[in-house]
Write an enzyme that holds these catalytic residues in place. Sequence first.
Site, PDB file in Angstrom:
ATOM      1  N   MET A  11     -15.371 -23.233  41.187  1.00  0.00           N
ATOM      2  CA  MET A  11     -16.083 -21.935  40.669  1.00  0.00           C
ATOM      3  C   MET A  11     -14.651 -20.811  40.555  1.00  0.00           C
ATOM      4  SD  MET A  11     -18.639 -23.637  41.295  1.00  0.00           S
ATOM      5  CE  MET A  11     -20.347 -23.732  41.380  1.00  0.00           C
ATOM      6  N   VAL A  36      -2.343 -12.926   7.572  1.00  0.00           N
ATOM      7  CA  VAL A  36      -1.318 -12.072   7.395  1.00  0.00           C
ATOM      8  C   VAL A  36      -0.397 -12.275   8.479  1.00  0.00           C
ATOM      9  CG1 VAL A  36      -0.660  -9.333   6.730  1.00  0.00           C
ATOM     10  CG2 VAL A  36      -3.041 -10.427   6.516  1.00  0.00           C
ATOM     11  N   ASP A  52     -12.214   0.232  -4.903  1.00  0.00           N
ATOM     12  CA  ASP A  52     -11.120   0.013  -5.959  1.00  0.00           C
ATOM     13  C   ASP A  52     -11.821   0.001  -7.311  1.00  0.00           C
ATOM     14  OD1 ASP A  52      -8.949   0.138  -3.994  1.00  0.00           O
ATOM     15  OD2 ASP A  52      -8.897  -2.424  -4.067  1.00  0.00           O
ATOM     16  N   LYS A  58       0.824  -1.121   0.045  1.00  0.00           N
ATOM     17  CA  LYS A  58      -0.110  -0.093  -0.110  1.00  0.00           C
ATOM     18  C   LYS A  58       0.660   1.330   0.016  1.00  0.00           C
ATOM     19  CE  LYS A  58      -4.264  -1.526  -0.081  1.00  0.00           C
ATOM     20  NZ  LYS A  58      -5.109  -1.310  -1.212  1.00  0.00           N
ATOM     21  N   CYS A  93     -30.575 -22.455  36.219  1.00  0.00           N
ATOM     22  CA  CYS A  93     -29.004 -22.420  36.390  1.00  0.00           C
ATOM     23  C   CYS A  93     -28.545 -23.817  36.452  1.00  0.00           C
ATOM     24  CB  CYS A  93     -28.642 -21.570  37.291  1.00  0.00           C
ATOM     25  SG  CYS A  93     -28.849 -19.796  36.531  1.00  0.00           S
ATOM     26  N   THR A 115      -8.380  -5.967  13.647  1.00  0.00           N
ATOM     27  CA  THR A 115      -6.792  -6.261  13.281  1.00  0.00           C
ATOM     28  C   THR A 115      -6.021  -5.043  13.193  1.00  0.00           C
ATOM     29  OG1 THR A 115      -5.329  -7.146  11.468  1.00  0.00           O
ATOM     30  CG2 THR A 115      -7.330  -6.068  10.712  1.00  0.00           C
ATOM     31  N   LYS A 126      -4.435  -3.940   9.162  1.00  0.00           N
ATOM     32  CA  LYS A 126      -5.189  -2.869   8.152  1.00  0.00           C
ATOM     33  C   LYS A 126      -6.418  -2.114   8.674  1.00  0.00           C
ATOM     34  CE  LYS A 126      -7.812  -3.382   3.680  1.00  0.00           C
ATOM     35  NZ  LYS A 126      -8.319  -4.312   2.729  1.00  0.00           N
TER      36      LYS A 126
END
Length: 531
Positions: free
Chosen positions: A288, A201, A95, A47, A440, A140, A143
Amino acid sequence: MSAAKPVVDYSLYLVTGRELLPPGKDYLESLEESIKGGVSLVQIREKNTDTGEFLRIAQDSKAICHKYNVPILINDRIDIALAIGADGVHIGQTDMPVDIARRLLPPNAIIGMTCNTVEHVKKAVQDGVDYVGLGPVWATQTKKVAHPVVGVRGIGELLTALEGSDVKAVAIAGIKSTNVLHCLHGSVSPSGRSLDGVAVVSDIVASTDPLNAARKIANIVNTFKASTNAPVFSLSPSPYVVDTFKQGVGVFLSAVKKFSPLVHQITNNVVTTQSANATLALGASPIMATAPEEMADLSKAAGALLVNFGTIQNLDGMLASGFNYNQNRKPVVFDPVGVGATQYRRTSAALLLNAWQPTVIKGNAAELGALANSTEVQAKGVDSVGSGFADPAAFVRNLARKERAIIVLTGVQDYVSDGTTVVRLSNGQAYLGEITGSGCMVGTAVATFCAGASTLASSERSAETPEDAKLVRGDMLVAAVGGVLAITIASEFAAARPDVKGSGTFLPAFIDELGALTPEKLAAHAKIEIL
Protein backbone atom coordinates in the site's frame (compact mmCIF):
# COMPACT_ATOMS: atom_id res chain seq x y z
CA MET A 1 0.30 22.46 -56.86
CA SER A 2 0.43 18.94 -58.26
CA ALA A 3 -2.32 17.72 -60.57
CA ALA A 4 -3.65 15.05 -58.23
CA LYS A 5 -4.48 15.35 -54.56
CA PRO A 6 -1.64 13.60 -52.70
CA VAL A 7 -2.27 10.45 -50.74
CA VAL A 8 -1.74 11.46 -47.15
CA ASP A 9 -0.50 9.33 -44.27
CA TYR A 10 -1.74 11.13 -41.16
CA SER A 11 0.05 8.81 -38.70
CA LEU A 12 2.60 11.32 -37.39
CA TYR A 13 1.64 14.89 -38.21
CA LEU A 14 4.29 17.44 -37.26
CA VAL A 15 3.24 21.02 -36.52
CA THR A 16 6.25 23.30 -36.55
CA GLY A 17 7.10 25.92 -33.96
CA ARG A 18 10.52 27.51 -34.37
CA GLU A 19 10.23 29.25 -31.00
CA LEU A 20 10.50 25.80 -29.36
CA LEU A 21 13.82 24.84 -30.94
CA PRO A 22 16.55 24.09 -28.37
CA PRO A 23 19.55 26.44 -28.32
CA GLY A 24 21.85 25.89 -31.26
CA LYS A 25 19.41 23.72 -33.23
CA ASP A 26 18.78 24.83 -36.81
CA TYR A 27 15.12 24.76 -37.88
CA LEU A 28 15.62 23.12 -41.29
CA GLU A 29 18.03 20.59 -39.84
CA SER A 30 15.46 19.71 -37.18
CA LEU A 31 12.71 19.41 -39.79
CA GLU A 32 14.72 17.04 -41.98
CA GLU A 33 15.73 14.87 -39.03
CA SER A 34 12.08 14.69 -37.93
CA ILE A 35 10.99 13.48 -41.35
CA LYS A 36 13.76 10.88 -41.39
CA GLY A 37 12.44 9.74 -38.00
CA GLY A 38 8.98 9.03 -39.35
CA VAL A 39 7.01 12.28 -39.66
CA SER A 40 4.47 11.67 -42.43
CA LEU A 41 2.82 15.11 -42.75
CA VAL A 42 4.04 18.62 -41.92
CA GLN A 43 2.13 21.78 -41.11
CA ILE A 44 4.08 25.06 -41.09
CA ARG A 45 2.76 27.31 -38.36
CA GLU A 46 4.15 30.83 -38.03
CA LYS A 47 1.79 32.96 -35.98
CA ASN A 48 4.17 35.86 -35.25
CA THR A 49 6.17 36.13 -38.47
CA ASP A 50 5.81 38.75 -41.19
CA THR A 51 4.78 37.68 -44.66
CA GLY A 52 8.23 37.84 -46.24
CA GLU A 53 9.87 35.67 -43.62
CA PHE A 54 6.93 33.25 -43.57
CA LEU A 55 7.23 32.87 -47.35
CA ARG A 56 10.94 32.10 -47.15
CA ILE A 57 10.47 29.56 -44.34
CA ALA A 58 7.62 27.90 -46.21
CA GLN A 59 9.63 27.63 -49.43
CA ASP A 60 12.63 26.11 -47.67
CA SER A 61 10.37 23.74 -45.71
CA LYS A 62 8.61 22.59 -48.88
CA ALA A 63 11.92 21.70 -50.49
CA ILE A 64 12.79 19.39 -47.60
CA CYS A 65 9.30 17.87 -47.29
CA HIS A 66 8.97 17.09 -50.99
CA LYS A 67 12.49 15.66 -51.04
CA TYR A 68 11.04 12.88 -48.87
CA ASN A 69 7.58 12.84 -50.50
CA VAL A 70 5.97 14.25 -47.36
CA PRO A 71 3.00 16.61 -47.96
CA ILE A 72 3.27 20.13 -46.58
CA LEU A 73 0.37 22.21 -45.26
CA ILE A 74 0.29 25.87 -44.28
CA ASN A 75 -1.49 27.02 -41.16
CA ASP A 76 -4.18 29.61 -41.92
CA ARG A 77 -2.33 31.61 -44.61
CA ILE A 78 -3.88 30.66 -47.94
CA ASP A 79 -1.76 33.30 -49.71
CA ILE A 80 1.43 31.58 -48.54
CA ALA A 81 0.06 28.16 -49.56
CA LEU A 82 -0.70 29.47 -53.05
CA ALA A 83 2.64 31.25 -53.34
CA ILE A 84 4.75 28.15 -52.63
CA GLY A 85 2.46 25.54 -54.17
CA ALA A 86 1.80 23.80 -50.85
CA ASP A 87 -0.27 20.64 -50.70
CA GLY A 88 -2.95 22.32 -48.64
CA VAL A 89 -3.89 24.35 -45.59
CA HIS A 90 -5.04 23.91 -42.03
CA ILE A 91 -7.62 26.37 -40.75
CA GLY A 92 -9.17 27.00 -37.37
CA GLN A 93 -12.72 27.78 -36.32
CA THR A 94 -12.12 31.53 -36.53
CA ASP A 95 -10.10 31.44 -39.78
CA MET A 96 -11.36 31.65 -43.35
CA PRO A 97 -14.50 29.55 -44.01
CA VAL A 98 -13.88 26.23 -45.76
CA ASP A 99 -16.04 27.04 -48.78
CA ILE A 100 -14.09 30.22 -49.54
CA ALA A 101 -10.77 28.46 -48.99
CA ARG A 102 -11.86 25.72 -51.36
CA ARG A 103 -12.73 28.26 -54.07
CA LEU A 104 -9.35 30.00 -53.72
CA LEU A 105 -7.26 26.85 -53.65
CA PRO A 106 -6.79 24.32 -56.46
CA PRO A 107 -9.27 21.42 -56.37
CA ASN A 108 -6.52 19.01 -55.37
CA ALA A 109 -5.67 20.94 -52.18
CA ILE A 110 -5.91 19.27 -48.78
CA ILE A 111 -7.98 21.23 -46.28
CA GLY A 112 -8.00 20.41 -42.58
CA MET A 113 -9.85 22.07 -39.75
CA THR A 114 -9.52 22.20 -35.97
CA CYS A 115 -12.67 20.90 -34.25
CA ASN A 116 -13.45 21.02 -30.54
CA THR A 117 -17.11 19.97 -30.43
CA VAL A 118 -19.43 17.52 -32.14
CA GLU A 119 -21.09 20.47 -33.89
CA HIS A 120 -17.72 21.58 -35.25
CA VAL A 121 -17.07 18.08 -36.63
CA LYS A 122 -20.48 17.80 -38.27
CA LYS A 123 -20.07 21.21 -39.91
CA ALA A 124 -16.56 20.35 -41.12
CA VAL A 125 -17.82 17.13 -42.70
CA GLN A 126 -20.67 19.03 -44.33
CA ASP A 127 -18.21 21.61 -45.68
CA GLY A 128 -16.08 18.90 -47.27
CA VAL A 129 -12.80 19.03 -45.35
CA ASP A 130 -10.27 16.27 -45.88
CA TYR A 131 -9.40 15.84 -42.22
CA VAL A 132 -10.15 17.25 -38.79
CA GLY A 133 -7.82 17.97 -35.89
CA LEU A 134 -9.67 16.89 -32.72
CA GLY A 135 -8.87 18.30 -29.31
CA PRO A 136 -7.37 19.71 -27.28
CA VAL A 137 -6.65 16.30 -25.80
CA TRP A 138 -4.53 17.79 -23.04
CA ALA A 139 -3.54 21.28 -21.94
CA THR A 140 -0.51 22.58 -23.82
CA GLN A 141 1.96 25.42 -23.52
CA THR A 142 2.50 25.68 -27.28
CA LYS A 143 -0.85 27.20 -28.13
CA LYS A 144 -3.52 29.09 -26.22
CA VAL A 145 -6.83 27.29 -26.78
CA ALA A 146 -10.22 28.94 -26.74
CA HIS A 147 -12.04 25.71 -25.89
CA PRO A 148 -11.78 23.51 -22.78
CA VAL A 149 -9.72 20.34 -22.83
CA VAL A 150 -11.68 17.53 -24.46
CA GLY A 151 -9.65 14.72 -22.92
CA VAL A 152 -8.92 11.28 -24.31
CA ARG A 153 -12.42 10.02 -23.54
CA GLY A 154 -14.00 13.04 -25.23
CA ILE A 155 -12.25 12.31 -28.53
CA GLY A 156 -14.38 9.18 -28.96
CA GLU A 157 -17.55 11.26 -28.98
CA LEU A 158 -16.09 13.57 -31.62
CA LEU A 159 -15.10 10.55 -33.72
CA THR A 160 -18.70 9.37 -33.64
CA ALA A 161 -19.66 12.42 -35.71
CA LEU A 162 -17.29 11.21 -38.47
CA GLU A 163 -18.93 7.83 -38.93
CA GLY A 164 -20.17 7.31 -42.46
CA SER A 165 -17.73 9.84 -43.91
CA ASP A 166 -14.28 9.58 -45.48
CA VAL A 167 -12.93 12.46 -43.39
CA LYS A 168 -9.73 11.56 -41.54
CA ALA A 169 -8.99 12.49 -37.93
CA VAL A 170 -5.90 13.37 -35.92
CA ALA A 171 -5.73 14.20 -32.23
CA ILE A 172 -4.11 17.48 -31.28
CA ALA A 173 -2.60 19.21 -28.22
CA GLY A 174 -0.27 17.91 -25.55
CA ILE A 175 0.60 14.65 -27.31
CA LYS A 176 4.04 13.14 -26.68
CA SER A 177 5.75 9.79 -26.59
CA THR A 178 4.71 9.11 -23.00
CA ASN A 179 0.99 9.55 -23.59
CA VAL A 180 0.47 8.80 -27.29
CA LEU A 181 -0.46 5.15 -26.74
CA HIS A 182 -3.11 6.11 -24.18
CA CYS A 183 -4.41 8.71 -26.61
CA LEU A 184 -4.68 6.21 -29.47
CA HIS A 185 -6.13 3.42 -27.34
CA GLY A 186 -8.68 5.56 -25.51
CA SER A 187 -9.75 7.73 -28.44
CA VAL A 188 -12.20 5.36 -30.09
CA SER A 189 -15.92 5.74 -30.79
CA PRO A 190 -18.33 3.07 -29.43
CA SER A 191 -18.58 1.56 -32.92
CA GLY A 192 -14.80 1.32 -33.23
CA ARG A 193 -13.90 4.44 -35.27
CA SER A 194 -10.34 5.30 -34.29
CA LEU A 195 -7.83 8.04 -35.01
CA ASP A 196 -5.86 8.15 -38.24
CA GLY A 197 -2.92 9.80 -36.54
CA VAL A 198 -1.67 12.30 -34.00
CA ALA A 199 -0.36 15.86 -34.31
CA VAL A 200 2.79 16.58 -32.32
CA VAL A 201 4.64 19.82 -31.69
CA SER A 202 6.99 20.24 -28.74
CA ASP A 203 7.96 16.62 -28.14
CA ILE A 204 9.71 16.67 -31.53
CA VAL A 205 10.49 20.33 -32.22
CA ALA A 206 11.94 21.00 -28.76
CA SER A 207 14.08 17.86 -28.82
CA THR A 208 17.83 18.00 -29.32
CA ASP A 209 17.44 14.68 -31.17
CA PRO A 210 14.30 15.11 -33.31
CA LEU A 211 15.10 12.05 -35.43
CA ASN A 212 14.80 9.68 -32.48
CA ALA A 213 12.01 11.69 -30.87
CA ALA A 214 9.95 11.29 -34.04
CA ARG A 215 10.98 7.66 -34.46
CA LYS A 216 9.81 6.80 -30.96
CA ILE A 217 6.34 8.23 -31.54
CA ALA A 218 6.10 6.85 -35.09
CA ASN A 219 6.88 3.34 -33.86
CA ILE A 220 4.11 3.54 -31.26
CA VAL A 221 1.57 4.90 -33.73
CA ASN A 222 2.42 2.43 -36.48
CA THR A 223 2.40 -0.53 -34.10
CA PHE A 224 -0.98 0.51 -32.74
CA LYS A 225 -2.47 0.98 -36.19
CA ALA A 226 -1.16 -2.39 -37.32
CA SER A 227 -2.85 -4.10 -34.37
CA THR A 228 -6.25 -2.38 -34.47
CA ASN A 229 -7.89 -5.41 -36.07
CA ALA A 230 -6.52 -7.79 -33.46
CA PRO A 231 -8.30 -8.52 -30.14
CA VAL A 232 -7.43 -5.75 -27.69
CA PHE A 233 -7.52 -7.77 -24.50
CA SER A 234 -8.05 -11.41 -25.31
CA LEU A 235 -5.40 -14.01 -25.98
CA SER A 236 -7.97 -16.79 -25.65
CA PRO A 237 -9.86 -18.59 -28.39
CA SER A 238 -13.02 -16.88 -29.60
CA PRO A 239 -15.86 -17.37 -29.07
CA TYR A 240 -15.48 -18.06 -25.37
CA VAL A 241 -17.00 -21.10 -23.70
CA VAL A 242 -17.67 -21.60 -20.00
CA ASP A 243 -14.77 -24.05 -19.70
CA THR A 244 -12.41 -21.33 -20.98
CA PHE A 245 -13.17 -19.31 -17.88
CA LYS A 246 -13.15 -22.23 -15.47
CA GLN A 247 -9.80 -23.38 -16.78
CA GLY A 248 -8.36 -19.88 -17.03
CA VAL A 249 -9.22 -18.70 -13.54
CA GLY A 250 -7.61 -21.86 -12.18
CA VAL A 251 -4.45 -21.20 -14.18
CA PHE A 252 -4.25 -17.66 -12.84
CA LEU A 253 -4.96 -18.65 -9.22
CA SER A 254 -2.16 -21.20 -9.49
CA ALA A 255 0.12 -18.50 -10.90
CA VAL A 256 -0.67 -16.23 -7.95
CA LYS A 257 0.15 -18.96 -5.46
CA LYS A 258 3.29 -20.00 -7.34
CA PHE A 259 4.83 -16.59 -8.03
CA SER A 260 3.31 -14.52 -5.20
CA PRO A 261 3.26 -11.33 -7.32
CA LEU A 262 3.41 -7.91 -5.72
CA VAL A 263 0.01 -6.22 -5.92
CA HIS A 264 0.26 -2.46 -5.51
CA GLN A 265 -2.87 -0.91 -4.01
CA ILE A 266 -3.81 2.71 -3.55
CA THR A 267 -7.01 2.22 -1.64
CA ASN A 268 -9.28 3.99 0.80
CA ASN A 269 -8.19 3.91 4.42
CA VAL A 270 -11.39 2.19 5.57
CA VAL A 271 -10.43 -1.12 3.92
CA THR A 272 -6.65 -1.16 3.86
CA THR A 273 -6.34 -4.03 6.34
CA GLN A 274 -9.07 -6.17 4.76
CA SER A 275 -7.60 -5.64 1.29
CA ALA A 276 -4.09 -6.55 2.43
CA ASN A 277 -5.38 -9.68 4.18
CA ALA A 278 -7.39 -10.72 1.12
CA THR A 279 -4.30 -10.30 -1.08
CA LEU A 280 -2.22 -12.43 1.28
CA ALA A 281 -4.92 -15.07 1.52
CA LEU A 282 -5.00 -15.49 -2.25
CA GLY A 283 -1.23 -15.97 -2.24
CA ALA A 284 0.05 -12.59 -3.45
CA SER A 285 2.01 -9.88 -1.68
CA PRO A 286 0.32 -6.51 -1.00
CA ILE A 287 1.96 -3.12 -0.89
CA MET A 288 0.00 0.00 0.00
CA ALA A 289 1.99 2.97 -1.31
CA THR A 290 0.69 6.38 -2.32
CA ALA A 291 3.67 8.73 -2.75
CA PRO A 292 4.09 9.90 -6.37
CA GLU A 293 7.86 9.61 -5.98
CA GLU A 294 7.60 5.82 -5.55
CA MET A 295 5.50 5.05 -8.60
CA ALA A 296 8.22 4.68 -11.24
CA ASP A 297 10.04 2.04 -9.18
CA LEU A 298 6.95 0.20 -7.99
CA SER A 299 5.50 -0.05 -11.50
CA LYS A 300 8.55 -2.05 -12.55
CA ALA A 301 8.37 -4.43 -9.59
CA ALA A 302 4.65 -5.06 -9.12
CA GLY A 303 2.41 -7.34 -11.14
CA ALA A 304 -0.63 -5.06 -11.12
CA LEU A 305 -2.03 -1.84 -9.69
CA LEU A 306 -5.36 -1.18 -7.97
CA VAL A 307 -6.55 2.43 -7.69
CA ASN A 308 -9.51 2.67 -5.31
CA PHE A 309 -10.37 6.28 -4.58
CA GLY A 310 -12.96 5.73 -1.90
CA THR A 311 -11.52 8.49 0.29
CA ILE A 312 -9.83 10.34 -2.61
CA GLN A 313 -6.55 10.97 -0.88
CA ASN A 314 -3.23 11.32 -2.68
CA LEU A 315 -4.70 12.17 -6.07
CA ASP A 316 -1.20 13.04 -7.30
CA GLY A 317 -0.07 9.53 -6.40
CA MET A 318 -3.02 8.05 -8.27
CA LEU A 319 -2.18 10.09 -11.36
CA ALA A 320 1.49 9.09 -11.25
CA SER A 321 0.77 5.44 -10.53
CA GLY A 322 -1.50 4.72 -13.48
CA PHE A 323 0.79 6.61 -15.83
CA ASN A 324 3.82 4.57 -14.78
CA TYR A 325 2.01 1.24 -14.89
CA ASN A 326 0.80 2.08 -18.41
CA GLN A 327 4.38 2.82 -19.40
CA ASN A 328 5.47 -0.59 -18.11
CA ARG A 329 2.49 -2.40 -19.71
CA LYS A 330 1.18 -3.60 -16.34
CA PRO A 331 -2.52 -4.13 -15.57
CA VAL A 332 -4.36 -1.26 -13.89
CA VAL A 333 -7.64 -1.85 -12.04
CA PHE A 334 -9.73 1.23 -11.31
CA ASP A 335 -12.42 1.15 -8.60
CA PRO A 336 -14.20 4.55 -8.61
CA VAL A 337 -15.89 4.13 -5.25
CA GLY A 338 -18.83 6.50 -4.77
CA VAL A 339 -17.98 8.39 -7.96
CA GLY A 340 -21.56 9.57 -8.43
CA ALA A 341 -21.88 10.99 -4.92
CA THR A 342 -20.16 14.35 -5.47
CA GLN A 343 -18.96 16.57 -8.27
CA TYR A 344 -15.42 16.36 -6.91
CA ARG A 345 -15.45 12.59 -7.28
CA ARG A 346 -16.73 12.82 -10.85
CA THR A 347 -14.08 15.41 -11.71
CA SER A 348 -11.35 13.30 -10.10
CA ALA A 349 -12.42 10.17 -11.99
CA ALA A 350 -12.38 12.05 -15.30
CA LEU A 351 -8.92 13.44 -14.48
CA LEU A 352 -7.55 9.94 -13.83
CA LEU A 353 -9.16 8.35 -16.88
CA ASN A 354 -7.80 11.06 -19.13
CA ALA A 355 -4.33 10.63 -17.64
CA TRP A 356 -4.01 6.85 -17.98
CA GLN A 357 -5.75 3.80 -19.42
CA PRO A 358 -7.29 1.30 -17.00
CA THR A 359 -7.26 -2.37 -17.87
CA VAL A 360 -10.31 -3.09 -15.71
CA ILE A 361 -12.94 -0.75 -14.29
CA LYS A 362 -14.93 -2.27 -11.44
CA GLY A 363 -17.95 -0.76 -9.70
CA ASN A 364 -21.54 -1.15 -8.61
CA ALA A 365 -24.48 0.05 -10.68
CA ALA A 366 -24.43 3.60 -9.29
CA GLU A 367 -20.69 4.00 -9.80
CA LEU A 368 -20.58 2.68 -13.34
CA GLY A 369 -23.79 4.52 -14.16
CA ALA A 370 -22.13 7.76 -13.10
CA LEU A 371 -19.12 7.05 -15.33
CA ALA A 372 -21.47 6.40 -18.24
CA ASN A 373 -23.62 9.47 -17.46
CA SER A 374 -26.61 7.15 -17.10
CA THR A 375 -29.71 8.17 -15.14
CA GLU A 376 -31.02 4.62 -14.71
CA VAL A 377 -29.39 4.10 -11.29
CA GLN A 378 -28.94 6.63 -8.52
CA ALA A 379 -26.23 6.78 -5.89
CA LYS A 380 -26.62 6.96 -2.12
CA GLY A 381 -23.09 7.53 -0.88
CA VAL A 382 -21.14 4.50 -2.10
CA ASP A 383 -24.28 2.40 -2.62
CA SER A 384 -26.78 2.02 -5.45
CA VAL A 385 -30.46 2.89 -5.14
CA GLY A 386 -33.16 1.25 -7.22
CA SER A 387 -33.59 -1.98 -9.14
CA GLY A 388 -30.53 -1.58 -11.35
CA PHE A 389 -30.13 -1.42 -15.10
CA ALA A 390 -32.94 -2.67 -17.31
CA ASP A 391 -30.36 -4.46 -19.48
CA PRO A 392 -27.11 -4.84 -17.53
CA ALA A 393 -25.48 -6.98 -20.22
CA ALA A 394 -25.92 -4.28 -22.86
CA PHE A 395 -24.78 -1.64 -20.37
CA VAL A 396 -21.46 -3.33 -19.54
CA ARG A 397 -20.80 -4.18 -23.18
CA ASN A 398 -21.33 -0.58 -24.28
CA LEU A 399 -19.31 0.89 -21.40
CA ALA A 400 -16.43 -1.48 -22.11
CA ARG A 401 -16.37 -0.26 -25.70
CA LYS A 402 -16.54 3.37 -24.63
CA GLU A 403 -13.81 3.11 -22.00
CA ARG A 404 -11.71 0.54 -23.89
CA ALA A 405 -11.46 -1.50 -20.70
CA ILE A 406 -12.83 -4.64 -19.10
CA ILE A 407 -15.94 -3.65 -17.13
CA VAL A 408 -16.96 -5.43 -13.92
CA LEU A 409 -20.47 -4.58 -12.70
CA THR A 410 -21.05 -5.92 -9.20
CA GLY A 411 -24.43 -6.67 -7.63
CA VAL A 412 -26.68 -9.60 -6.75
CA GLN A 413 -25.43 -10.98 -10.04
CA ASP A 414 -22.13 -9.78 -11.46
CA TYR A 415 -21.54 -8.88 -15.11
CA VAL A 416 -18.13 -8.74 -16.80
CA SER A 417 -17.47 -7.63 -20.39
CA ASP A 418 -14.62 -6.76 -22.72
CA GLY A 419 -16.95 -4.96 -25.14
CA THR A 420 -17.78 -8.11 -27.09
CA THR A 421 -18.28 -10.99 -24.68
CA VAL A 422 -20.54 -10.56 -21.64
CA VAL A 423 -20.27 -12.99 -18.71
CA ARG A 424 -22.88 -13.24 -15.96
CA LEU A 425 -21.75 -14.64 -12.60
CA SER A 426 -24.30 -15.79 -10.02
CA ASN A 427 -22.25 -16.78 -6.98
CA GLY A 428 -22.23 -14.89 -3.70
CA GLN A 429 -23.68 -14.73 -0.20
CA ALA A 430 -25.75 -12.09 1.59
CA TYR A 431 -23.14 -11.62 4.34
CA LEU A 432 -20.94 -9.81 1.82
CA GLY A 433 -23.36 -6.90 1.97
CA GLU A 434 -23.12 -6.77 5.75
CA ILE A 435 -19.38 -6.23 6.12
CA THR A 436 -17.34 -3.14 5.33
CA GLY A 437 -15.18 -3.30 2.25
CA SER A 438 -16.51 -6.39 0.49
CA GLY A 439 -16.85 -4.45 -2.77
CA CYS A 440 -13.35 -3.09 -2.36
CA MET A 441 -12.03 -6.60 -1.82
CA VAL A 442 -13.51 -7.55 -5.19
CA GLY A 443 -11.23 -4.90 -6.71
CA THR A 444 -8.32 -6.36 -4.74
CA ALA A 445 -9.05 -9.87 -5.97
CA VAL A 446 -9.40 -8.70 -9.58
CA ALA A 447 -6.05 -6.90 -9.34
CA THR A 448 -4.49 -10.01 -7.79
CA PHE A 449 -5.72 -12.27 -10.60
CA CYS A 450 -4.53 -9.70 -13.16
CA ALA A 451 -1.13 -9.75 -11.45
CA GLY A 452 -1.11 -13.53 -11.68
CA ALA A 453 -1.91 -13.36 -15.40
CA SER A 454 0.68 -10.64 -16.00
CA THR A 455 3.40 -12.43 -14.05
CA LEU A 456 2.68 -15.73 -15.76
CA ALA A 457 2.82 -14.10 -19.18
CA SER A 458 6.20 -12.49 -18.52
CA SER A 459 7.85 -15.30 -16.60
CA GLU A 460 10.28 -17.62 -18.29
CA ARG A 461 9.00 -20.29 -15.96
CA SER A 462 5.63 -20.13 -17.72
CA ALA A 463 7.15 -22.41 -20.36
CA GLU A 464 6.66 -25.21 -17.84
CA THR A 465 2.85 -24.86 -17.97
CA PRO A 466 0.78 -27.11 -20.25
CA GLU A 467 -0.16 -25.96 -23.73
CA ASP A 468 -3.85 -25.63 -22.83
CA ALA A 469 -2.95 -23.22 -20.02
CA LYS A 470 -1.13 -21.01 -22.52
CA LEU A 471 -4.43 -20.38 -24.31
CA VAL A 472 -5.57 -17.97 -21.61
CA ARG A 473 -2.25 -16.50 -20.51
CA GLY A 474 -2.47 -12.74 -20.19
CA ASP A 475 -6.25 -12.60 -20.73
CA MET A 476 -7.58 -9.81 -18.57
CA LEU A 477 -11.23 -10.74 -19.15
CA VAL A 478 -10.62 -14.16 -17.63
CA ALA A 479 -8.59 -12.59 -14.82
CA ALA A 480 -11.42 -10.17 -13.99
CA VAL A 481 -13.90 -13.05 -13.88
CA GLY A 482 -11.49 -14.94 -11.62
CA GLY A 483 -11.26 -12.09 -9.14
CA VAL A 484 -15.03 -11.85 -8.83
CA LEU A 485 -15.44 -15.62 -8.47
CA ALA A 486 -12.76 -15.81 -5.78
CA ILE A 487 -14.68 -13.39 -3.56
CA THR A 488 -18.16 -14.74 -4.21
CA ILE A 489 -17.30 -18.45 -3.98
CA ALA A 490 -15.21 -17.94 -0.83
CA SER A 491 -18.20 -16.14 0.71
CA GLU A 492 -20.39 -19.19 0.07
CA PHE A 493 -17.92 -21.52 1.75
CA ALA A 494 -17.56 -19.15 4.70
CA ALA A 495 -21.30 -18.70 5.23
CA ALA A 496 -21.78 -22.48 5.31
CA ARG A 497 -19.34 -22.97 8.18
CA PRO A 498 -20.88 -23.89 11.54
CA ASP A 499 -18.71 -21.33 13.36
CA VAL A 500 -20.24 -18.45 11.39
CA LYS A 501 -23.15 -16.93 13.31
CA GLY A 502 -23.36 -13.52 11.65
CA SER A 503 -21.35 -10.81 9.95
CA GLY A 504 -18.92 -10.54 12.88
CA THR A 505 -17.81 -14.16 12.59
CA PHE A 506 -18.19 -14.18 8.81
CA LEU A 507 -15.26 -11.88 7.99
CA PRO A 508 -12.42 -13.97 9.48
CA ALA A 509 -14.00 -17.15 8.10
CA PHE A 510 -14.20 -15.47 4.70
CA ILE A 511 -10.48 -14.64 4.73
CA ASP A 512 -9.77 -18.25 5.71
CA GLU A 513 -11.83 -19.53 2.78
CA LEU A 514 -10.09 -17.17 0.35
CA GLY A 515 -6.85 -18.80 1.40
CA ALA A 516 -8.33 -22.28 0.97
CA LEU A 517 -9.48 -21.72 -2.63
CA THR A 518 -8.11 -24.05 -5.26
CA PRO A 519 -8.57 -24.21 -9.03
CA GLU A 520 -10.75 -27.26 -8.49
CA LYS A 521 -13.04 -25.44 -6.05
CA LEU A 522 -13.43 -22.50 -8.40
CA ALA A 523 -14.24 -24.73 -11.36
CA ALA A 524 -16.69 -26.90 -9.43
CA HIS A 525 -18.68 -24.06 -7.86
CA ALA A 526 -18.50 -21.27 -10.45
CA LYS A 527 -21.91 -20.26 -11.82
CA ILE A 528 -20.96 -18.79 -15.19
CA GLU A 529 -23.14 -17.85 -18.14
CA ILE A 530 -21.95 -16.36 -21.41
CA LEU A 531 -24.67 -14.04 -22.70
